[in-house]
Design an enzyme around this catalytic site. Structure first.
Site, PDB file in Angstrom:
ATOM      1  CE1 TYR A 151     -21.703  31.653-102.067  1.00 30.13           C
ATOM      2  CE2 TYR A 151     -20.046  30.715-100.609  1.00 30.13           C
ATOM      3  CZ  TYR A 151     -20.415  31.208-101.852  1.00 30.13           C
ATOM      4  OH  TYR A 151     -19.500  31.258-102.867  1.00 30.13           O
ATOM      5  CG  ASP A 246     -22.879  23.638 -97.006  1.00 31.85           C
ATOM      6  OD1 ASP A 246     -21.763  23.198 -96.655  1.00 31.85           O
ATOM      7  OD2 ASP A 246     -23.024  24.553 -97.831  1.00 31.85           O
ATOM      8  CE  LYS A 274     -15.624  27.896 -95.647  1.00 34.16           C
ATOM      9  NZ  LYS A 274     -15.164  29.176 -96.114  1.00 34.16           N
TER      10      LYS A 274
HETATM   11  N1  PLP Z   1     -20.841  25.952 -98.133  1.00 35.94           N
HETATM   12  C1  PLP Z   1     -20.622  26.778 -97.107  1.00 35.94           C
HETATM   13  C2  PLP Z   1     -21.467  26.667 -95.875  1.00 35.94           C
HETATM   14  C3  PLP Z   1     -19.623  27.747 -97.182  1.00 35.94           C
HETATM   15  O1  PLP Z   1     -19.421  28.566 -96.151  1.00 35.94           O
HETATM   16  C4  PLP Z   1     -18.832  27.818 -98.350  1.00 35.94           C
HETATM   17  C5  PLP Z   1     -17.770  28.828 -98.468  1.00 35.94           C
HETATM   18  O2  PLP Z   1     -17.619  29.709 -97.674  1.00 35.94           O
HETATM   19  C6  PLP Z   1     -19.088  26.922 -99.398  1.00 35.94           C
HETATM   20  C7  PLP Z   1     -20.095  26.001 -99.253  1.00 35.94           C
HETATM   21  C8  PLP Z   1     -18.269  26.965-100.633  1.00 35.94           C
HETATM   22  O3  PLP Z   1     -16.987  26.514-100.383  1.00 35.94           O
HETATM   23  P1  PLP Z   1     -15.765  26.936-101.333  1.00 35.94           P
HETATM   24  O4  PLP Z   1     -15.551  28.389-101.140  1.00 35.94           O
HETATM   25  O5  PLP Z   1     -14.626  26.060-100.869  1.00 35.94           O
HETATM   26  O6  PLP Z   1     -16.168  26.603-102.736  1.00 35.94           O
END
Ligand code: PLP
Length: 440
Positions: A151, A246, A274
């Site tokens: 994700y 990511d 985060k």
């Molecule tokens: N990338 C990863 C690996 C994530 O776990 C998340 C959210 O859980 C995101 C991107 C998206 O982040 P946000 O919820 O701050 O938009």
């Protein structure tokens, strides 16, 4: 000895959820918070401190989600709260450069091995969307590869077999993503280098980027193997593809330098989120200066944000990063307590005859209700979701707050110590006994 809290009912949460549904789609501002995958309605939280969450009915829970990652030092850490309060005395936003943004950028560059320059944004979603645009603009190519069950936020081009809340809701892809957008996203199996090589061969010279969670948290916790990650690095080098890690979840969580530091593989770009905001809305993307200098206004690739680098968020986030880098024992403590959690759970599940596969790296851990192994999305989906639902509800009754989906990682905080762990394992033992009874 401390005792497990007993629920006094959740009437006020139930009422609030009914009202919320009248004004907010599904009653929540992010689907991962709904309890659709486990039955029942979400709890409404009033406050949190250290290891504990307190709901609107006055129940308390040991928190194993920790705001989906950011609260690595536990809730309401006094120094982080104080940094935000102090910053607020000077106004909550300027829309102009501030010194703390330089301090923050320097800190990220110091901590994350591959990052030479960094741009702040407001969420992980913004970070990944921007990183893909940058990779496309830099290489002049359109397509990119993502992995099943990874994700990367809710940007259109990522909402294809995207794991996390989408699996729980049973929607592999979101309506509203156009065919035109989807056709430039190529989908590969996680931990399957050959599959990636095939895709690259079939789309020779057309791929701008490979983006992945080096340690996935969004199909449950599944780590990328060394051969897989090293193989991706070599493939990207050979084909002129930008490798994007990511690390919105794994950044600052698995080590001060994230998964890339632990696994020893260096990406071209990294996305962060985060923890970097200390609980305030912050994301970031960074990497090689040569690539980052394509970002506007240094270069032609446009990306902007009214509240980006917000002073309150920067002060809170920077305080968080200073605390993490200043505590030489922190990551050892997190490792030790989560390892003890893993062993304690495995022993109890085994004694009760409950099939359980545990994936863990550092303080990220998932309990899959199956025999395993779990190395990719297909294997994660073999878990017994009814068993997980029952486990979740029974643990919650006993005051332990798990993520309300089988396909999420837990995030252990530094406030989970021996006493809390004893309570969690006691709750698990009771819960496994209930599950054993129901299995007959
Ligand atoms: N990338 C990863 C690996 C994530 O776990 C998340 C959210 O859980 C995101 C991107 C998206 O982040 P946000 O919820 O701050 O938009």
């Amino acid at each position: 000895m401390a005792e497990l809290p007993r629920s006094t009912g959740t009437q006020r949460s139930q009422t609030l959820f009914q009202t919320a549904n009248q004004y907010i789609p599904g009653g929540v501002n992010s689907p991962a918070r709904a309890f659709r995958g486990v039955g029942g309605n979400p709890l409404f939280i009033k406050r949190a401190e250290g290891a504990w969450l307190y709901d609107e009915d006055g129940n308390r829970y040991i928190d194993l989600i920790n705001s989906w990652g950011p609260m690595i030092l536990g809730h309401a850490h006094p120094q982080i709260m104080e940094a935000a309060r102090e910053a607020l005395n000077f106004s909550s936003s300027f829309g102009a450069p501030t010194e703390v943004e330089i301090d923050m950028a320097k800190k990220v560059v110091e901590m994350v091995p591959s990052v030479e320059k960094v741009r702040m944004v407001n969420s992980g979603t913004e970070a990944t969307m921007s990183a893909i645009r940058l990779a496309r603009g830099y290489t002049g190519k359109d397509k990119f590869i993502k992995f099943e069950g990874n994700y990367h936020g809710h940007g259109d081009s990522f909402l294809i077999a995207a794991g996390s809340g989408l699996i729980t809701l049973g929607v592999p892809d979101s309506p509203g993503v156009t065919k035109g957008t989807a056709q430039d996203t190529l989908l590969a199996r996680y931990n399957d280098l050959e599959h990636v090589q095939e895709l690259v061969e079939q789309n020779k010279g057309e791929i701008a980027a490979i983006i992945l969670e080096p340690v996935a948290g969004n199909m449950g916790c599944v780590a990328g193997s060394h051969e897989f990650l090293r193989g991706l690095r070599a493939l990207c080098d050979a084909e002129g593809i930008v490798l994007i890690f990511d690390e919105v979840m794994s950044g600052f969580r698995l080590s001060p330098g994230g998964a890339q530091q632990v696994l020893g593989v260096t990406p071209d770009l990294t996305t962060l989120g985060k923890i970097i905001g200390g609980g305030l809305p912050v994301g970031a993307y960074g990497g090689k200066a040569e690539i980052m200098d394509y970002v506007s206004p240094a270069g032609p690739i446009y990306q902007a944000g009214t509240l980006s680098g917000n002073p309150v968020a920067m002060h809170a986030g920077l305080t968080m990063l200073n605390l993490l880098s200043g505590d030489a024992e922190l990551y050892n403590r997190l490792e030790a307590v989560t390892a003890a959690f893993e062993i304690g759970m495995q022993e109890r599940a085994h004694a009760a005859g409950i099939p359980l596969t545990i994936n863990r790296i550092g303080s990220m851990i998932t309990f899959f209700f199956q025999d395993g192994p779990v190395r990719n999305f297909e294997e994660a989906k073999q878990s017994d979701l009814d068993a997980f639902g029952l486990f979740f509800r029974e643990m919650l009754k006993r005051g332990v707050y798990f993520p309300p989906s089988q396909f999420e990682s837990l995030f252990i905080s530094d406030c989970i110590r021996g006493e809390e762990l004893t309570l969690i394992l006691q709750a698990a033992e009771e819960t496994f006994a209930v599950m054993q009874e129901q299995r007959g």
